[in-house]
Design a protein around this motif. Structure first.
Motif, PDB file in Angstrom:
ATOM      1  N   SER A  10       0.851  -1.186   0.000  1.00  0.00           N
ATOM      2  CA  SER A  10       0.000   0.000   0.000  1.00  0.00           C
ATOM      3  C   SER A  10       0.879   1.224   0.000  1.00  0.00           C
ATOM      4  O   SER A  10       2.077   1.148   0.204  1.00  0.00           O
ATOM      5  N   ARG A  11       0.221   2.385  -0.200  1.00  0.00           N
ATOM      6  CA  ARG A  11       0.991   3.632  -0.177  1.00  0.00           C
ATOM      7  C   ARG A  11       1.627   3.815   1.201  1.00  0.00           C
ATOM      8  O   ARG A  11       2.804   4.115   1.325  1.00  0.00           O
ATOM      9  N   LEU A  12       0.826   3.601   2.247  1.00  0.00           N
ATOM     10  CA  LEU A  12       1.344   3.763   3.599  1.00  0.00           C
ATOM     11  C   LEU A  12       2.490   2.788   3.846  1.00  0.00           C
ATOM     12  O   LEU A  12       3.492   3.124   4.467  1.00  0.00           O
ATOM     13  N   GLY A  13       2.349   1.596   3.330  1.00  0.00           N
ATOM     14  CA  GLY A  13       3.403   0.588   3.492  1.00  0.00           C
ATOM     15  C   GLY A  13       4.718   1.069   2.905  1.00  0.00           C
ATOM     16  O   GLY A  13       5.777   0.945   3.530  1.00  0.00           O
ATOM     17  N   PHE A  14       4.643   1.671   1.718  1.00  0.00           N
ATOM     18  CA  PHE A  14       5.869   2.172   1.100  1.00  0.00           C
ATOM     19  C   PHE A  14       6.473   3.300   1.922  1.00  0.00           C
ATOM     20  O   PHE A  14       7.669   3.316   2.220  1.00  0.00           O
ATOM     21  N   ILE A  15       5.633   4.257   2.315  1.00  0.00           N
ATOM     22  CA  ILE A  15       6.152   5.420   3.052  1.00  0.00           C
ATOM     23  C   ILE A  15       6.785   4.962   4.359  1.00  0.00           C
ATOM     24  O   ILE A  15       7.867   5.412   4.739  1.00  0.00           O
ATOM     25  N   MET A  16       6.110   4.039   5.033  1.00  0.00           N
ATOM     26  CA  MET A  16       6.643   3.558   6.299  1.00  0.00           C
ATOM     27  C   MET A  16       7.964   2.820   6.103  1.00  0.00           C
ATOM     28  O   MET A  16       8.880   2.936   6.910  1.00  0.00           O
ATOM     29  N   ALA A  17       8.057   2.046   5.046  1.00  0.00           N
ATOM     30  CA  ALA A  17       9.297   1.306   4.812  1.00  0.00           C
ATOM     31  C   ALA A  17      10.426   2.254   4.425  1.00  0.00           C
ATOM     32  O   ALA A  17      11.551   2.146   4.930  1.00  0.00           O
ATOM     33  N   GLY A  20      11.285   4.117   7.305  1.00  0.00           N
ATOM     34  CA  GLY A  20      11.992   3.179   8.186  1.00  0.00           C
ATOM     35  C   GLY A  20      13.454   3.067   7.809  1.00  0.00           C
ATOM     36  O   GLY A  20      14.330   2.959   8.672  1.00  0.00           O
ATOM     37  N   SER A  21      13.726   3.134   6.515  1.00  0.00           N
ATOM     38  CA  SER A  21      15.120   3.133   6.061  1.00  0.00           C
ATOM     39  C   SER A  21      15.807   4.423   6.470  1.00  0.00           C
ATOM     40  O   SER A  21      16.922   4.429   6.996  1.00  0.00           O
ATOM     41  N   ALA A  22      15.110   5.532   6.266  1.00  0.00           N
ATOM     42  CA  ALA A  22      15.729   6.833   6.526  1.00  0.00           C
ATOM     43  C   ALA A  22      15.908   7.088   8.018  1.00  0.00           C
ATOM     44  O   ALA A  22      16.975   7.505   8.469  1.00  0.00           O
ATOM     45  N   VAL A  23      14.862   6.813   8.782  1.00  0.00           N
ATOM     46  CA  VAL A  23      14.932   7.095  10.218  1.00  0.00           C
ATOM     47  C   VAL A  23      15.689   5.981  10.915  1.00  0.00           C
ATOM     48  O   VAL A  23      15.316   4.823  10.832  1.00  0.00           O
ATOM     49  N   ALA A 170       6.914  -4.675  10.083  1.00  0.00           N
ATOM     50  CA  ALA A 170       7.608  -4.155  11.255  1.00  0.00           C
ATOM     51  C   ALA A 170       7.567  -2.633  11.282  1.00  0.00           C
ATOM     52  O   ALA A 170       7.292  -2.019  12.312  1.00  0.00           O
ATOM     53  N   SER A 171       7.812  -2.003  10.119  1.00  0.00           N
ATOM     54  CA  SER A 171       7.878  -0.543  10.084  1.00  0.00           C
ATOM     55  C   SER A 171       6.542   0.093  10.436  1.00  0.00           C
ATOM     56  O   SER A 171       6.481   1.069  11.172  1.00  0.00           O
ATOM     57  N   LYS A 172       5.469  -0.467   9.893  1.00  0.00           N
ATOM     58  CA  LYS A 172       4.154   0.119  10.082  1.00  0.00           C
ATOM     59  C   LYS A 172       3.768   0.175  11.553  1.00  0.00           C
ATOM     60  O   LYS A 172       3.133   1.095  12.019  1.00  0.00           O
ATOM     61  N   LEU A 173       4.183  -0.826  12.280  1.00  0.00           N
ATOM     62  CA  LEU A 173       3.783  -0.928  13.677  1.00  0.00           C
ATOM     63  C   LEU A 173       4.644  -0.054  14.582  1.00  0.00           C
ATOM     64  O   LEU A 173       4.146   0.633  15.475  1.00  0.00           O
ATOM     65  N   LEU A 174       5.951  -0.050  14.338  1.00  0.00           N
ATOM     66  CA  LEU A 174       6.855   0.484  15.358  1.00  0.00           C
ATOM     67  C   LEU A 174       7.241   1.936  15.187  1.00  0.00           C
ATOM     68  O   LEU A 174       7.573   2.607  16.154  1.00  0.00           O
ATOM     69  N   MET A 175       7.181   2.441  13.943  1.00  0.00           N
ATOM     70  CA  MET A 175       7.542   3.833  13.724  1.00  0.00           C
ATOM     71  C   MET A 175       6.675   4.792  14.552  1.00  0.00           C
ATOM     72  O   MET A 175       7.206   5.699  15.195  1.00  0.00           O
ATOM     73  N   VAL A 253       8.430  11.210   3.124  1.00  0.00           N
ATOM     74  CA  VAL A 253       9.580  10.523   3.715  1.00  0.00           C
ATOM     75  C   VAL A 253      10.618  11.533   4.212  1.00  0.00           C
ATOM     76  O   VAL A 253      11.122  11.438   5.338  1.00  0.00           O
ATOM     77  N   VAL A 254      10.904  12.526   3.381  1.00  0.00           N
ATOM     78  CA  VAL A 254      11.905  13.534   3.756  1.00  0.00           C
ATOM     79  C   VAL A 254      11.433  14.315   4.987  1.00  0.00           C
ATOM     80  O   VAL A 254      12.207  14.588   5.903  1.00  0.00           O
ATOM     81  N   SER A 255      10.144  14.661   5.029  1.00  0.00           N
ATOM     82  CA  SER A 255       9.627  15.426   6.165  1.00  0.00           C
ATOM     83  C   SER A 255       9.719  14.627   7.462  1.00  0.00           C
ATOM     84  O   SER A 255      10.160  15.138   8.488  1.00  0.00           O
ATOM     85  N   LEU A 256       9.302  13.371   7.404  1.00  0.00           N
ATOM     86  CA  LEU A 256       9.363  12.534   8.602  1.00  0.00           C
ATOM     87  C   LEU A 256      10.793  12.404   9.115  1.00  0.00           C
ATOM     88  O   LEU A 256      11.065  12.522  10.313  1.00  0.00           O
ATOM     89  N   ASP A 257      11.707  12.160   8.198  1.00  0.00           N
ATOM     90  CA  ASP A 257      13.103  11.976   8.595  1.00  0.00           C
ATOM     91  C   ASP A 257      13.650  13.233   9.255  1.00  0.00           C
ATOM     92  O   ASP A 257      14.323  13.175  10.283  1.00  0.00           O
ATOM     93  N   THR A 258      13.332  14.387   8.650  1.00  0.00           N
ATOM     94  CA  THR A 258      13.848  15.650   9.175  1.00  0.00           C
ATOM     95  C   THR A 258      13.220  15.972  10.525  1.00  0.00           C
ATOM     96  O   THR A 258      13.905  16.396  11.461  1.00  0.00           O
ATOM     97  N   LEU A 259      11.918  15.726  10.624  1.00  0.00           N
ATOM     98  CA  LEU A 259      11.223  15.949  11.892  1.00  0.00           C
ATOM     99  C   LEU A 259      11.899  15.155  13.013  1.00  0.00           C
ATOM    100  O   LEU A 259      12.161  15.672  14.103  1.00  0.00           O
TER     101      LEU A 259
END
Ligand code: TRP
Length: 446
Positions: A10-17, A20-23, A170-175, A253-259
């Motif tokens: 899903s879209r959310l799955g991609f963003i979370m993954a 998850g790589s970035a953070v 894993a990413s979807k749950l723990l982030m 993804v960039v916003s989450l990582d920077t935040l």
């Protein structure tokens, strides 16, 4: 030909993954002490500038190359740009090993600290005592290696599990959980006595401290934190279905990582001042030396401490998985080995490389190359040279070789409106090659 490529659920799955790589350790372990060592607020401003100008454009470029080619980095560069360019992908595979060699060591420290919160090692929140706990751990002859090995094995286990089932779930749950703990720690840290000075240090820029080295550090940190410049984002993009709104996902993804990096800065630097430490003093141990005092000053501190290190280990895991996945994806696609075999062999290589990094503060502390320990050298080579160089070449590839066609691909042949797309191409063609090139030169001559 190979089987159809597995795609994100899903879209959310991609963003979370991808987030998850970035953070990962880059945000929470590295960013605060780099900021401390490089002058505080001025570093923050330059870092944010690097994210906005180079980071966002290059995340889009890398995801785009991956999504267009639906292949590993080596094959993807061949697909979009022809002969010669696969070397950029190959360099990325090497960079992944260089990063993993020290990444798994730091991730191992977080596992050790999970135990420390439980067994009372962190009970004395005095700065000297906490410094001693860290030094004792990293100078040990065995512990850092054993923890690095455990972490490498965990990474391999997730990579063998495959893209959808392992990484995405894993990413979807723990982030989101990590974010909640961070908010609590930030709230406590900024209200500690003496914290205001730390906040001012972090947020009020003093540009008199800026040198060429500040720029090198900032761009290296930006690339490291966004997982850019070695094909990890490219690989994740290759699992992206074609009809997705790529720019929107990249921005998320960039916003989450920077935040999360900024939050980590607000969490660590004020607590550092509150503990009477001077910025830059804690080195690579800063986060580990400072936070236990924050846990101590909280109700339920043990639980927060344990939760924090657990989630940090998980955040590190979703990042190390992306590094190893890039390597494995290449061997599976190009050399027709099974996923399991490729993963096991790569993980063993990572473990071997991690041994000198794990011993860099102990047995091998005296062994230096260009004045750096093995750990320091791997960190420097990857962040300050290989990642920016990979990013520069990616910008040239997409900006000049793919050229205006890249805008068509980025906007799904015009189905997404993106009036800024010509600016994006301009950045890839001129701003990124010249800007990153200039900063690379600063690093090499300075
Ligand atoms: N971005 C991750 C972090 O901040 C580390 C990481 C994962 C990485 N994949 C990468 C860094 C690829 C560079 C390239 O901890």
């Amino acid at each position: 030909m190979s089987a159809p490529r597995e795609h994100w659920g899903s879209r959310l799955g991609f963003i979370m993954a991808a987030a998850g790589s970035a953070v990962g350790l880059g945000n929470i372990w590295k960013f605060p002490y780099m900021t401390g060592e490089n002058g505080g607020g001025a570093f923050l401003v330059i870092y944010l500038g690097c994210i906005v100008v180079f980071g966002l454009s290059l995340v889009m470029a890398e995801l785009l190359v991956g999504r267009t080619a639906q292949r590993n980095p080596v094959a993807a560069f061949r697909h979009v740009a022809g002969s010669g360019w696969p070397a950029v992908g190959a360099m990325g595979i090497v960079t992944a090993f260089v990063i993993l060699s020290f990444y798994v060591v730091v991730a191992g420290w977080t596992i050790a600290y999970m135990l420390f919160t439980l067994n009372g090692s962190l009970a004395n929140p005095d700065a000297t005592a906490l410094d001693a706990v860290f030094t004792h751990l990293v100078a040990d002859a065995w512990q850092p290696i054993v923890y690095a090995a455990i972490f490498t094995a965990l990474t391999a286990a997730v990579v063998i599990g495959g893209v959808g089932s392992g990484i995405e779930r894993a990413s979807k749950l723990l982030m989101p959980l990590l974010l909640v703990i961070l908010v609590a720690l930030v709230a406590r840290s900024v209200t500690l006595p003496g914290a205001e000075q730390g906040l001012a240090f972090f947020l009020v820029p003093d540009f008199s401290k800026v040198t060429g080295a500040t720029f090198t550090a900032a761009i290296g940190q930006a690339f490291f934190s966004l997982s850019l410049g070695m094909g990890a984002m490219l690989t994740y993009g290759s699992y992206m279905p074609r009809e997705r709104n790529l720019p929107a996902d990249a921005l998320a993804v960039v916003s989450l990582d920077t935040l999360i990096a900024v939050m980590a800065g607000v969490m660590v630097l004020p607590a550092m001042f509150a503990a009477g430490m001077t910025p830059g003093e804690g080195g690579a141990g800063t986060t580990f030396k400072v936070l236990p005092a924050v846990f101590d000053a909280m109700p339920g501190g043990t639980l927060f401490g344990f939760g924090f290190f657990l989630l940090l280990a998980v955040a590190a895991l979703t990042s190390s998985v992306s590094l190893l996945e890039t390597v494995v994806c290449y061997f599976v696609d190009e050399h027709r080995v099974t996923r399991t075999k490729a993963t096991v062999i790569s993980a063993i290589a990572v473990f071997v490389l991690s041994i000198p990094a794990a011993l860099s503060s102990g047995l091998l502390a005296g062994m230096t190359i260009f004045g750096m320990t093995f750990f320091g050298l791997m960190d420097y080579l990857s962040s300050s040279i290989m990642l920016p160089l990979g990013g520069l070449l990616t910008a040239i590839c997409v900006g000049w070789v793919v050229g205006p066609r890249a805008i068509d691909a980025l906007t799904n042949e015009g189905r997404i409106t993106a009036s800024w797309a010509p600016l994006w191409l301009f950045i890839l063609r001129f701003v990124a090659p010249l800007g990153i090139g200039w900063i690379l030169m600063q690093g090499l001559i300075g």
